[in-house]
Design an enzyme around this catalytic site. Structure first.
Site, PDB file in Angstrom:
ATOM      1  N   GLU A 172      -7.540  -0.973  -1.842  1.00 37.24           N
ATOM      2  CA  GLU A 172      -8.358   0.121  -2.379  1.00 37.24           C
ATOM      3  C   GLU A 172      -9.639   0.267  -1.565  1.00 37.24           C
ATOM      4  O   GLU A 172     -10.109   1.381  -1.348  1.00 37.24           O
ATOM      5  CB  GLU A 172      -8.644  -0.099  -3.858  1.00 37.24           C
ATOM      6  CG  GLU A 172      -7.394  -0.111  -4.739  1.00 37.24           C
ATOM      7  CD  GLU A 172      -6.452   1.059  -4.499  1.00 37.24           C
ATOM      8  OE1 GLU A 172      -6.917   2.185  -4.226  1.00 37.24           O
ATOM      9  OE2 GLU A 172      -5.219   0.846  -4.586  1.00 37.24           O
ATOM     10  N   HIS A 215      -9.035   2.443   1.330  1.00 42.05           N
ATOM     11  CA  HIS A 215      -9.192   3.878   1.054  1.00 42.05           C
ATOM     12  C   HIS A 215     -10.662   4.292   1.090  1.00 42.05           C
ATOM     13  O   HIS A 215     -11.002   5.367   1.587  1.00 42.05           O
ATOM     14  CB  HIS A 215      -8.588   4.235  -0.306  1.00 42.05           C
ATOM     15  CG  HIS A 215      -7.095   4.171  -0.340  1.00 42.05           C
ATOM     16  ND1 HIS A 215      -6.290   4.853   0.545  1.00 42.05           N
ATOM     17  CD2 HIS A 215      -6.262   3.493  -1.163  1.00 42.05           C
ATOM     18  CE1 HIS A 215      -5.027   4.603   0.266  1.00 42.05           C
ATOM     19  NE2 HIS A 215      -4.975   3.766  -0.766  1.00 42.05           N
TER      20      HIS A 215
END
Length: 173
Positions: free
Chosen positions: A60, A63
């Site tokens: 994550e 990202h």
């Protein structure tokens, strides 16, 4: 370290200070929201020290790093995600209704709309591959895992990426 602490470390070392880290209820609900600048980790990941949780948190963060660098495929995915969600549902309804009521024109419209969903998944795949690549680099650079644990995180990241590949290739079926 917990996955949350690892995420904080990765973001800090990447110079990202405007992204908050939050706990979110549920399983497999981990995600990064570019529009809100929030990295959300599920209950099972947030406070966990497992190799899998650290891999998920790092992914994550991948990202968030993509967002910080202006990674174009992430921008495209962010724009098209809400449309793809609506079109995915609508296309299924149109295909089903068209076949149920013997109105093939309606079913064809549904199939054409579903083509957009396949294209969206095609855009998503490089985003996910890149996020996993960035995650593994971040884990190594931040010295979060070593040896067999690093290998384990690599397997988790590969498995996560493969789910998106399977979604893409199974869509036309």
């Amino acid at each position: 370290m917990t996955a949350e602490a690892c995420a904080f470390s990765i973001l800090s070392n990447a110079g990202i200070t405007d992204v908050s880290i939050q706990r979110i209820e549920g399983e497999l609900t981990d995600h990064y929201s570019p529009s809100e600048k929030v990295l959300r980790l599920s209950d099972s990941v947030y406070g966990s020290t497992s190799v899998a949780a650290i891999g998920v948190a790092a992914r994550e963060c991948g990202h968030a790093i993509q967002d910080e660098e202006g990674y174009v495929p992430l921008k495209l995915r962010t724009v098209f995600a809400p449309i793809a969600n609506i079109v995915s549902t609508l296309s299924g309804i149109l295909i089903t209704a068209g076949l149920a009521f013997d109105f093939l024109g309606l079913a064809r419209v549904g199939v054409l709309l579903f083509t957009f969903v396949v294209i969206f998944r095609l855009i998503t795949l490089p985003v996910e591959i890149d996020a996993s690549r960035r995650a593994l680099i971040a884990i190594e650079e931040n010295d979060l895992l070593r040896g067999s644990e690093l290998e384990g995180a690599g397997k988790v990241l590969k498995a996560a990426t493969l789910t998106y590949a399977v979604a893409l290739f199974s869509s036309p079926l």
